[in-house]
Each structure stands twice: as structure tokens, then as C-alpha cells.
Design an enzyme around this catalytic site. Structure first.
Site, PDB file in Angstrom:
ATOM      1  N   HIS A  19      -2.274  -9.649 -10.020  1.00 36.17           N
ATOM      2  CA  HIS A  19      -0.863 -10.021  -9.826  1.00 36.17           C
ATOM      3  C   HIS A  19      -0.548 -11.384 -10.444  1.00 36.17           C
ATOM      4  O   HIS A  19       0.241 -12.163  -9.905  1.00 36.17           O
ATOM      5  CB  HIS A  19      -0.494 -10.018  -8.332  1.00 36.17           C
ATOM      6  CG  HIS A  19      -0.649  -8.683  -7.675  1.00 36.17           C
ATOM      7  ND1 HIS A  19       0.339  -7.714  -7.732  1.00 36.17           N
ATOM      8  CD2 HIS A  19      -1.674  -8.139  -6.970  1.00 36.17           C
ATOM      9  CE1 HIS A  19      -0.086  -6.631  -7.070  1.00 36.17           C
ATOM     10  NE2 HIS A  19      -1.294  -6.869  -6.607  1.00 36.17           N
ATOM     11  N   ASN A  31       3.113  -2.891  -2.512  1.00 33.79           N
ATOM     12  CA  ASN A  31       3.314  -2.505  -3.905  1.00 33.79           C
ATOM     13  C   ASN A  31       4.576  -1.647  -4.025  1.00 33.79           C
ATOM     14  O   ASN A  31       5.235  -1.358  -3.022  1.00 33.79           O
ATOM     15  CB  ASN A  31       2.110  -1.715  -4.431  1.00 33.79           C
ATOM     16  CG  ASN A  31       0.902  -2.594  -4.695  1.00 33.79           C
ATOM     17  OD1 ASN A  31       1.044  -3.734  -5.127  1.00 33.79           O
ATOM     18  ND2 ASN A  31      -0.287  -2.065  -4.453  1.00 33.79           N
ATOM     19  N   TYR A  63      -7.389 -11.963   0.691  1.00 36.28           N
ATOM     20  CA  TYR A  63      -6.186 -12.623   0.189  1.00 36.28           C
ATOM     21  C   TYR A  63      -6.142 -14.100   0.585  1.00 36.28           C
ATOM     22  O   TYR A  63      -5.901 -14.976  -0.253  1.00 36.28           O
ATOM     23  CB  TYR A  63      -4.934 -11.892   0.684  1.00 36.28           C
ATOM     24  CG  TYR A  63      -4.551 -10.748  -0.211  1.00 36.28           C
ATOM     25  CD1 TYR A  63      -3.342 -10.734  -0.880  1.00 36.28           C
ATOM     26  CD2 TYR A  63      -5.404  -9.671  -0.416  1.00 36.28           C
ATOM     27  CE1 TYR A  63      -2.984  -9.689  -1.722  1.00 36.28           C
ATOM     28  CE2 TYR A  63      -5.071  -8.628  -1.252  1.00 36.28           C
ATOM     29  CZ  TYR A  63      -3.864  -8.639  -1.899  1.00 36.28           C
ATOM     30  OH  TYR A  63      -3.522  -7.605  -2.741  1.00 36.28           O
TER      31      TYR A  63
END
Length: 481
Positions: free
Chosen positions: A54, A127, A337
């Protein structure tokens, strides 16, 4: 005997590289799975300084407004009453490309939403597709490696992509969405968003339900034809970034309707698909959409780096009333993350204005690089203490959940990788089917090993015999009925 054994970084042989270690078949994932933790932690540190995935994206500020009372399902304060508004920030992105790559490539799009609630930050990190390629986080570093550049040629490698997919049949559902017309959105404004994973909502009485998020564009779905996308990529690689900025600047504020599917907890043990398998969807007939609210983007960033590039999102940023599910892919993301942000932006990334909670933050975390506030001053720096420092709130303990089973690396109980992709294929019009097949054939044509092509065609044949035959025909490969 296999002389080419996969090992850990310290040289020990790996017994299972397909399944993370969980407490029973549904988890949760165990932190003692040091091979999983090593893979995820090392993967997060493979790129400097851009995001490992990303990397190319655009973002904007706006608000979320509740339009339907869902308080019987969740005690989350920002969802507590109709009409309530919560400020938010959204970052859209491509997945595989570098920071300078084109916006109009065929790729999933990230759809990450940061809600600045009165109870802290809530991140919904999804997403533009309701499913994903894999369903166990232990396979994520390997999958993304196939999407990146070949270490010898430094070129994209279709053989690696299709080799991995052909050996991971759970990817079929996402492959078909990616290769369909929706694989290249016309703009960020003209695509949907999804939480993808299953989450848990808990109400004020402590009663829980499973939930899936759907964020549907109010501009309508629009996509780009492959040739047009290639032309735009050459002429204006920042096409989506520019479109989002200009539309907001001109007062044409994009909006999305937010809905959820709700599943009673007990249904998870009897539903025909594993509800915690992120490669599967829930039928809307079984679990109808329930409207929750509306998202509107109405303000552009003042500084791209400070707001878009330094924005950090983690699916583990929950608020009371919203919790994790046993989804194995989600369980891995809860760690990966936040760890990626600690590496990329720093241990104090949540103190940056774009990431800072609107409610007061009271922790015992101290020091670290780029600590730019008063570092807690002279207040107590440990807990428990006798100096009136912050204390836990027992009423905000997560809800309980039952876990059982042997600690082992196990797969999913259900291995039907073909029914839902087959249903999707048969829902498409003749023209959409033809474009899907053409795109798959064009993508597979450069694969250098026929063995990989045949293996993937077999999967497509199981999805739908006609589908498999047409792809084989397009690739000039003879298959038996």
C-alpha cells in the site's frame, strides 16, 4: 528425504509453513508460534522507508454520520445515536506497486478508515474487495513476495504470481474479482470498500454478534477498460490521486453508505462456510444488509507527507463494543500492522497529529525516537502505583470467548474453494465472462512453466467446467473432459 529443507533464520527446520499455530481449529493464534512472528516481523522490515504494501496512496478528511440505530448490537459510542457525527480520515491505495507506481494498474485497492471517536481511535483497515487471496497470515509474506519484483531481474514475475496462486486454491475467489471488470476502478470515488474480515460487536449487556462491513459508493461503480488504464498510466500515473483531490477541492464531495451483515454467535458453528475464512463471503440472503451510516469526504490534506504518508492504520485499533474474531488472517494483522508502523514511522507514531486520538491518551509508555510531547512529564511511569496514576477500567474488558483444542498448526475445517467463485462466474453477463477470461489469459500467457498453467486451469475447471475450458483454449493448452 528432503535435502532442501525450509528453515528459520536461525537454521532450524520448519515443520509447517502453511498454517499458523492456534488453540484449536479456530484459534486464537498463539504467540508461541515463533516462526509466524519471525516471518511477519522480518517482512515488515524489508522495505525502507515506504510502506511494504500500500505504498502508493491518496487520502482525505471527512465525517461519518449514523443513519440507523444499531445500539442493540454494539455499545460503540460513535454508533450510539442516529445523527451522531464522527470525524474521520480515509487513505486509499494500490497494494503491490511502489510509491511512484501508476494508479490505474490492475490491483486490489486499500480502503483504510480512521474514526476519531470519543473513546479513542477506531481503524477499519479494509480493501475494495470483500475477500482476500489467503486466509492465514503465515502465508502473507510469501504472497506479497510474488507481487513484488524478482530479486534477479528486478521485474514483475507472472510465473511467481501464478505459481503461488496455483498452489493456493483458496485465492480463486479474489483472483476472479481482481481479473474482472472491477480489477481497475475508474477512480477511488467509484469503488466500494469492505472490512473483509469478520469482527465482533458487543452491546451494553455484553451480548455479542459477528459482523462484516460493507461501504458502498454513492457515486456508482465505474471501472476502466484495460487499454484505457494503460494509456492513463502512461499519461498521468497519478490519475486517481488527482481525481480525488480535485473533486473535493471543487466541492464535489464523495460519499459512501455504510452497512453491515450481522450473524448470531451460535451460527458460526453451523454455517455452510466458515465465517472466519476471509476468502469467503456471507450470503446476503442468509444475512441481509443492515444500514449503519454514511461517510462523506469534504476536506483535502494540507500536507501530503504529514497527513497521508504518515497516517498509520491498524485493525487492532478497537474501541469498546468492537472486537476481533478468530479470523486467522485478522489475527496476524493485529500484530503486523502496528509493528510495521513502529518500524516505518517510529514507536511514537500515534502521537502525530494525523494519528492522535481526539480523546485524552493516558499510558505508561515513555521515551523512544521522536517523542515530541512532554514524555509524560513527572507523572507516574509504572503501574500499579500509589500516586493516582491511570488505572484500568474493568467495565471495558473485552467480552469472553470459548477456546479449546490442541496447540498445533492446523488448517481450516472447510476446503471448498470452488463454490463461491463458481457462483460469481455464473452471475456475470456473457460480456463480463468474456472480458474476465481474456484478462486471465493475458495475465497467464507469460508464465514460463506449463505445469503451473495446467495446475491453475484445473482450479478454474473446478470453478466451472466451461470457464476452465475457455481459459485453456485461450492459452492454447489441450485438456481432457
Amino acid at each position: 528425504m528432503n535435502k532442501n529443507k525450509l528453515t528459520t533464520s536461525w537454521g532450524a527446520p520448519v515443520g509447517d509453513n502453511q498454517h499458523s499455530m492456534t488453540a484449536g481449529s479456530r484459534g486464537p493464534t498463539l504467540i508461541q508460534d515463533v516462526h509466524l512472528l519471525e516471518k511477519l516481523a522480518h517482512f515488515n522490515r524489508e522495505r525502507v522507508p515506504e510502506r511494504v504494501v500500500h505504498a502508493k496512496g491518496a487520502g482525505a478528511h471527512g465525517y461519518f454520520q449514523v443513519t440507523n440505530d444499531v445500539s442493540k448490537y454494539t455499545k460503540a459510542n460513535f454508533l450510539s445515536e442516529v445523527g451522531k457525527r464522527t470525524p474521520l480520515f480515509i487513505r486509499f491505495s494500490t497494494v503491490a506497486g511502489e510509491n511512484g507506481s501508476a494508479d490505474t494498474v490492475r490491483d486490489p485497492r486499500g480502503f483504510a478508515v480512521k474514526f476519531y471517536t470519543e473513546e479513542g481511535i477506531y481503524d477499519l483497515v479494509g480493501n475494495n474487495t470483500p475477500v482476500f487471496f489467503i486466509r492465514d497470515a503465515i502465508k502473507f509474506p510469501d504472497f506479497i513476495h510474488t507481487q513484488k519484483r524478482d530479486p534477479q531481474t528486478h521485474l514483475k514475475n507472472p510465473t511467481a504470481v501464478w505459481d503461488f496462486w496455483s498452489l493456493s486454491p483458496e485465492s480463486l475467489h479474489q483472483i476472479m474479482i481482481l481479473m474482472s471488470d472491477r480489477g481497475i476502478p475508474a477512480t477511488y470515488r467509484h469503488m466500494n470498500g469492505y472490512g473483509s474480515h469478520t469482527f465482533k460487536w458487543v452491546n451494553a449487556e455484553g451480548e455479542g454478534v459477528w459482523v462484516k462491513y460493507h461501504i458502498k459508493t454513492e457515486q456508482g461503480i465505474k471501472n476502466l477498460a484495460p487499454k484505457v488504464a494503460v494509456e492513463i498510466a502512461g499519461e498521468n500515473p497519478d490519475y486517481h490521486t488527482e481525481d480525488l483531490f480535485n473533486s473535493i477541492e471543487e466541492g464535489d464531495f464523495p460519499s459512501w453508505k455504510v452497512s453491515v451483515q450481522i450473524m448470531p454467535l451460535e451460527d458460526a458453528n453451523k454455517y455452510r462456510f466458515d465465517p472466519f475464512d476471509v476468502t469467503k463471503v456471507w450470503s446476503h440472503k442468509d444475512y441481509p444488509m443492515i444500514e449503519v451510516g454514511r461517510i462523506v469526504l469534504n476536506r483535502n490534506p494540507e500536507n501530503y507527507f504529514a497527513e497521508v504518508e504518515q497516517a498509520t492504520f491498524s485493525p487492532g485499533s478497537f474501541v469498546p463494543g468492537i472486537e476481533a474474531s478468530p479470523d486467522k488472517m485478522l489475527q496476524g494483522r493485529l500484530f503486523a500492522y502496528a509493528d510495521a508502523h513502529r518500524y516505518r514511522v517510529g514507536a511514537n507514531h500515534q502521537h502525530l497529529p494525523i494519528n492522535r486520538s481526539k480523546s485524552e491518551v493516558r499510558t505508561y509508555q515513555r521515551d523512544g525516537q521522536m517523542r515530541f510531547d512532554d514524555n509524560g512529564g513527572k507523572s507516574p511511569y509504572y503501574e500499579p502505583n500509589s500516586f493516582d496514576g491511570p488505572e484500568e477500567s474493568p467495565e471495558h474488558r473485552p467480552s469472553t470467548s470459548v477456546v479449546s483444542g490442541l496447540a498445533e498448526s492446523v488448517g481450516f475445517d472447510h476446503h471448498d474453494h470452488y463454490t463461491q467463485p463458481g457462483d460469481l462466474y455464473r452471475l456475470l453477463s456473457d460480456e463480463e465472462q468474456e472480458r474476465l477470461i481474456q484478462q486471465i489469459v493475458a495475465s497467464m500467457a507469460p508464465v514460463t512453466k506449463d505445469e503451473i498453467k495446467l495446475r491453475q486451469i484445473q482450479h478454474f475447471y473446478k470453478v466451472d467446467p466451461t470457464f476452465g475450458k475457455r481459459i485453456a483454449q485461450g492459452l492454447g493448452i489441450a485438456i481432457f473432459n
